[in-house]
Design an enzyme around this catalytic site. Structure first.
Site, PDB file in Angstrom:
ATOM      1  CB  SER A 133      -0.987   0.022   1.324  1.00 32.87           C
ATOM      2  OG  SER A 133       0.036  -0.156   2.262  1.00 32.87           O
ATOM      3  CB  THR A 169      -2.333   5.525   3.596  1.00 27.11           C
ATOM      4  OG1 THR A 169      -2.926   5.508   2.062  1.00 27.11           O
ATOM      5  CG2 THR A 169      -1.698   6.924   3.760  1.00 27.11           C
ATOM      6  CB  THR A 200      -0.782   6.307   0.151  1.00 27.05           C
ATOM      7  OG1 THR A 200      -1.599   5.128  -0.010  1.00 27.05           O
ATOM      8  CG2 THR A 200      -1.260   7.299  -0.680  1.00 27.05           C
ATOM      9  NE  ARG A 242      -8.321   7.606  -5.707  1.00 32.57           N
ATOM     10  CZ  ARG A 242      -7.865   7.250  -4.255  1.00 32.57           C
ATOM     11  NH1 ARG A 242      -6.553   7.003  -4.098  1.00 32.57           N
ATOM     12  NH2 ARG A 242      -8.584   7.242  -3.379  1.00 32.57           N
ATOM     13  CB  VAL A 243      -4.544  12.245  -7.302  1.00 34.60           C
ATOM     14  CG1 VAL A 243      -4.073  13.027  -6.104  1.00 34.60           C
ATOM     15  CG2 VAL A 243      -3.652  12.394  -8.285  1.00 34.60           C
ATOM     16  N   GLY A 244      -5.597  10.495  -4.506  1.00 35.58           N
ATOM     17  CA  GLY A 244      -6.575  10.387  -3.471  1.00 35.58           C
ATOM     18  C   GLY A 244      -6.210  11.616  -2.395  1.00 35.58           C
ATOM     19  CG  ASP A 245      -6.816  10.750   1.571  1.00 34.86           C
ATOM     20  OD1 ASP A 245      -6.590   9.529   1.000  1.00 34.86           O
ATOM     21  OD2 ASP A 245      -6.506  10.723   2.780  1.00 34.86           O
ATOM     22  CB  THR A 292      -5.533   5.530   6.875  1.00 32.81           C
ATOM     23  OG1 THR A 292      -5.142   4.676   5.986  1.00 32.81           O
ATOM     24  CG2 THR A 292      -5.969   5.564   8.145  1.00 32.81           C
ATOM     25  N   GLY A 293      -7.693   5.617   4.656  1.00 33.86           N
ATOM     26  CA  GLY A 293      -8.988   4.964   4.352  1.00 33.86           C
ATOM     27  C   GLY A 293      -9.284   5.639   2.830  1.00 33.86           C
ATOM     28  N   GLY A 300      -9.831   7.909   0.146  1.00 31.95           N
ATOM     29  CA  GLY A 300      -9.481   9.057  -0.026  1.00 31.95           C
ATOM     30  C   GLY A 300     -10.619  10.257  -0.502  1.00 31.95           C
TER      31      GLY A 300
HETATM   32  N1  ASP Z   1      -6.157   7.173   1.592  1.00 34.47           N
HETATM   33  C1  ASP Z   1      -5.651   6.434   0.571  1.00 34.47           C
HETATM   34  C2  ASP Z   1      -6.102   6.866  -0.679  1.00 34.47           C
HETATM   35  O1  ASP Z   1      -7.355   6.994  -0.782  1.00 34.47           O
HETATM   36  C3  ASP Z   1      -5.747   4.837   0.544  1.00 34.47           C
HETATM   37  C4  ASP Z   1      -5.340   4.366   1.850  1.00 34.47           C
HETATM   38  O2  ASP Z   1      -5.189   5.118   2.987  1.00 34.47           O
HETATM   39  O3  ASP Z   1      -5.405   3.071   1.974  1.00 34.47           O
HETATM   40  O4  ASP Z   1      -5.489   6.828  -1.564  1.00 34.47           O
END
Ligand code: ASP
Length: 340
Positions: A95, A197, A215, A225-228, A248-249, A251
């Site tokens: 991850s 993450t 991450t 795609r770009v996350g948080d 985390t989680g 995004g």
């Molecule tokens: N927060 C991260 C994302 O959405 C992923 C993760 O925390 O596993 O890219």
């Protein structure tokens, strides 16, 4: 393949109304207390003690590396970078960094950011072939007039800095991707152990606060795609007058609610780190269905107080503080921040 949002954004019938949805944050917390949904609060350290917290089990080696950096004269920023590099370099973690699971087209694309107590921030997103994106984010922060570099531009900057081009797709992650391609089912599931993450927060021996987040993002995401995690205010926020937070989680849920900024802002307004994390979780639960998504927040106060909370059970973090008999050494523990 199209992304079926409904498949992972279903109505949270089981949880709706359970934790004070619709109330102000103080009332919501009072209700959560009554219903027994609150996680254990972690007391603050002795003021002046360095503290480091990082998400998930891989937070343990990260925090140890952070305290090694501190023992070698490093700052909170050095603690963050040292911790992140350990996890980014581990090919078994799927991850973060090397060995991260790829997007649906087979590319490992990384997101990372870093921030300090003066609200200096640096970030890179959608980066390929860079083994240490958080170090690159730090370079953006310290040596460019910008906050965020993306994709090919970030990679170009990495090459200018003589960071080698490193292929990141390991055999294990390639095999997992090939297996996934059989069904090509884009349905992010609630995050499980070792599949997340790393968000890191550190307070050094001079009371300076810093944070980082790095991450490979959600597995098998759309290309681009770009996350948080690289978004200042979403995956990370640090303010030397209020505290720091990381997420985390999934995004998308964090970005829509600007979660880490919210946690820090609540702390500025007087919430404890734990209370602020709980309220930020409640905001997501209020805003969208959460049956199939997980988000966890981790926060560190200026006094070393720590909070952590998540929508669903299964979220944990590592906490390190100095050994009373040897301030150069840290004692670590894993803390379950599930609400259940
Ligand atoms: N927060 C991260 C994302 O959405 C992923 C993760 O925390 O596993 O890219």
């Amino acid at each position: 393949m199209s992304i079926d949002r409904r498949s992972f954004l279903r109505r949270a019938t089981a949880l709706a109304g359970g934790v004070g949805i619709g109330l102000g944050w103080q009332q919501a917390l009072a209700k959560a207390n009554r219903t027994g949904l609150r996680a254990q609060s972690v007391p603050s350290s002795t003021v002046g003690d360095p503290t480091m917290v990082s998400t998930w089990n891989h937070g343990m080696p990260a925090n140890m590396a952070g305290f090694d950096a501190l023992a070698n004269g490093g700052s909170a920023l050095d603690m963050i970078e040292a911790g992140a590099r350990i996890v980014e370099a581990d090919p078994t973690g799927q991850s973060v960094g090397l060995g991260g699971l790829p997007d649906r087209d087979g590319h490992v694309t990384l997101d990372a950011c870093i921030m300090d107590h003066t609200q200096n921030a640096g970030s890179v997103c959608f980066v390929q072939n860079v083994a240490h994106p958080l170090s690159l984010a730090r370079q953006v922060m310290e040596n460019t007039p910008h906050v965020m570099l993306a994709g090919a531009g970030a990679e170009q900057y990495a090459r200018e800095l003589k960071m080698p081009a490193t292929p990141l797709l390991t055999e294990a992650s390639r095999k997992a991707w090939e297996q996934w391609q059989i069904e090509s089912n884009y349905a992010p599931v609630i995050n499980i152990e070792n599949h997340d993450t790393i968000g890191l927060l550190a307070l050094d021996d001079q009371g300076r606060l810093a944070g980082g987040c790095t991450t490979s993002g959600v597995a098998y995401k759309m290309h681009g795609r770009v996350g948080d995690s690289p978004i200042i205010g979403a995956g990370l926020y640090v303010d030397g007058t209020a505290g720091g937070a990381t997420a985390t989680g999934l995004g998308e849920a964090v970005m829509k609610t600007v979660g880490s900024f919210l946690v820090v802002e609540l702390m500025r307004q007087g919430a404890l780190a734990q209370e602020a994390c709980e309220e930020a979780v409640h905001r997501i639960m209020k805003a969208m269905p959460v049956d199939d998504l997980q988000v966890g927040y981790l926060a560190l106060g200026l006094d070393g107080s720590v909070g952590g909370h998540a929508i669903h059970s299964g979220f944990n973090y590592a906490l390190h503080r100095p050994d009373a008999s040897n301030a150069q050494k840290a004692i670590g523990q894993l803390i379950d921040a599930s609400h259940g």
